[in-house]
Design a protein around this motif. Sequence first.
Motif, PDB file in Angstrom:
ATOM      1  N   ARG A 210      52.949  38.082  27.117  1.00  0.00           N
ATOM      2  CA  ARG A 210      52.467  39.265  26.548  1.00  0.00           C
ATOM      3  C   ARG A 210      53.097  40.533  27.249  1.00  0.00           C
ATOM      4  O   ARG A 210      53.500  40.588  28.334  1.00  0.00           O
ATOM      5  N   LYS A 211      53.322  41.550  26.234  1.00  0.00           N
ATOM      6  CA  LYS A 211      53.865  42.670  26.808  1.00  0.00           C
ATOM      7  C   LYS A 211      53.173  43.890  26.600  1.00  0.00           C
ATOM      8  O   LYS A 211      52.189  43.932  25.848  1.00  0.00           O
ATOM      9  N   ASN A 212      53.403  44.833  27.258  1.00  0.00           N
ATOM     10  CA  ASN A 212      52.861  46.339  27.151  1.00  0.00           C
ATOM     11  C   ASN A 212      54.053  47.288  26.697  1.00  0.00           C
ATOM     12  O   ASN A 212      55.123  47.146  27.349  1.00  0.00           O
ATOM     13  N   ARG A 214      55.206  50.940  25.791  1.00  0.00           N
ATOM     14  CA  ARG A 214      54.961  52.652  25.910  1.00  0.00           C
ATOM     15  C   ARG A 214      56.048  53.344  24.843  1.00  0.00           C
ATOM     16  O   ARG A 214      57.096  53.217  25.207  1.00  0.00           O
ATOM     17  N   GLN A 220      50.490  53.763  24.011  1.00  0.00           N
ATOM     18  CA  GLN A 220      50.759  52.548  24.620  1.00  0.00           C
ATOM     19  C   GLN A 220      50.112  51.424  23.609  1.00  0.00           C
ATOM     20  O   GLN A 220      48.960  51.416  23.374  1.00  0.00           O
ATOM     21  N   LYS A 222      49.014  47.445  23.966  1.00  0.00           N
ATOM     22  CA  LYS A 222      49.052  46.538  25.256  1.00  0.00           C
ATOM     23  C   LYS A 222      48.831  44.993  24.974  1.00  0.00           C
ATOM     24  O   LYS A 222      48.413  44.815  23.890  1.00  0.00           O
ATOM     25  N   ASN A 223      49.290  44.125  25.701  1.00  0.00           N
ATOM     26  CA  ASN A 223      48.848  42.672  25.612  1.00  0.00           C
ATOM     27  C   ASN A 223      49.218  42.289  24.262  1.00  0.00           C
ATOM     28  O   ASN A 223      48.558  41.728  23.398  1.00  0.00           O
ATOM     29  N   GLU A 261      57.058  46.260  29.092  1.00  0.00           N
ATOM     30  CA  GLU A 261      56.742  45.491  30.684  1.00  0.00           C
ATOM     31  C   GLU A 261      56.141  44.210  30.258  1.00  0.00           C
ATOM     32  O   GLU A 261      55.602  44.044  29.213  1.00  0.00           O
ATOM     33  N   ALA A 263      53.138  42.090  30.527  1.00  0.00           N
ATOM     34  CA  ALA A 263      51.884  42.402  30.929  1.00  0.00           C
ATOM     35  C   ALA A 263      51.704  41.947  32.508  1.00  0.00           C
ATOM     36  O   ALA A 263      51.725  40.781  32.669  1.00  0.00           O
ATOM     37  N   SER A 264      50.704  42.772  33.194  1.00  0.00           N
ATOM     38  CA  SER A 264      50.541  42.541  34.606  1.00  0.00           C
ATOM     39  C   SER A 264      51.855  42.362  35.639  1.00  0.00           C
ATOM     40  O   SER A 264      51.498  42.505  36.787  1.00  0.00           O
ATOM     41  N   TRP A 267      56.339  48.138  35.608  1.00  0.00           N
ATOM     42  CA  TRP A 267      56.946  48.750  34.396  1.00  0.00           C
ATOM     43  C   TRP A 267      58.527  48.394  34.606  1.00  0.00           C
ATOM     44  O   TRP A 267      59.294  48.514  35.762  1.00  0.00           O
TER      45      TRP A 267
END
Length: 272
Positions: A210-212, A214, A220, A222-223, A261, A263-264, A267
Amino acid sequence: MELLKYLNIPELTTIVTIVFMIVIGIHFIKMSEPEKLMESGRLKTLRMLINEIILFVIVTIVLTYVHQVGIINPALMLINLFCLLFSTILAFSYSDFKHNRFQIAVNKVVIRFLGQRFYKYFVYLLILGHSFLVIWFYKQSISMLIDNLNTYYKLNQTDPVLILIEATQKNKLNIYLYLGFAFFMFFLLRKAYMHPINKITNGIFQTKHRKNIRLSSGEQIKNVYVFQSADNKFIIASVDEVLSSSVKHYHINKDKIDYIEVASNSWDKIIK
């Protein structure tokens, strides 16, 4: 390298080209996953083209050198083609139609013969068996052309490379005929028959994270799972790992993305 003389390609040019291809290949391997997603369309096309050329050259050279003159049997080629078509149907069914009646019936047959415990190995047997049939049929195809050149010009040679050299000495177009035919068969088998296997192996060996994301506006997302769109200027962000079953996804212009990024993780800035 002697064949390069008939292609009018200097050895220095060949060496420089090979080094250039290797550098691009190493650069791509070192790229992070977000960087690969943000890769420009032209660079991506160039990289894919270089990958295909390198694979074509390596496979064709190896199969040409291991060819034994006079052992090609048309009946065996026909049997190989039939098996290849059957394995292609199995591969397409497994990769794209896992829940249709045909695949369910195949699963039952496999479980009956292998047992529930060994059913999980069926996909690996399918990958290996289908890949072997594709490579073997490609070898048979180019070997058949070499044998035909040997017979047509009455060369009576047993070395496939010498056959190509002497046939090219008779007519320079023969080397282009050989390369053209080899590339056509490679492209056909690679794109048509290896497509389902490539899809299966990607699903097995490439774990999606999973990505975030921006955006330039500060928003944003997320996930989400990120996919490359058919239009290279865009990416697709989906809440589902399987895009075809996604109930919600976004088409995002790459120019409007500041960061992606995993996820977790921290960046990873994308330099455009």
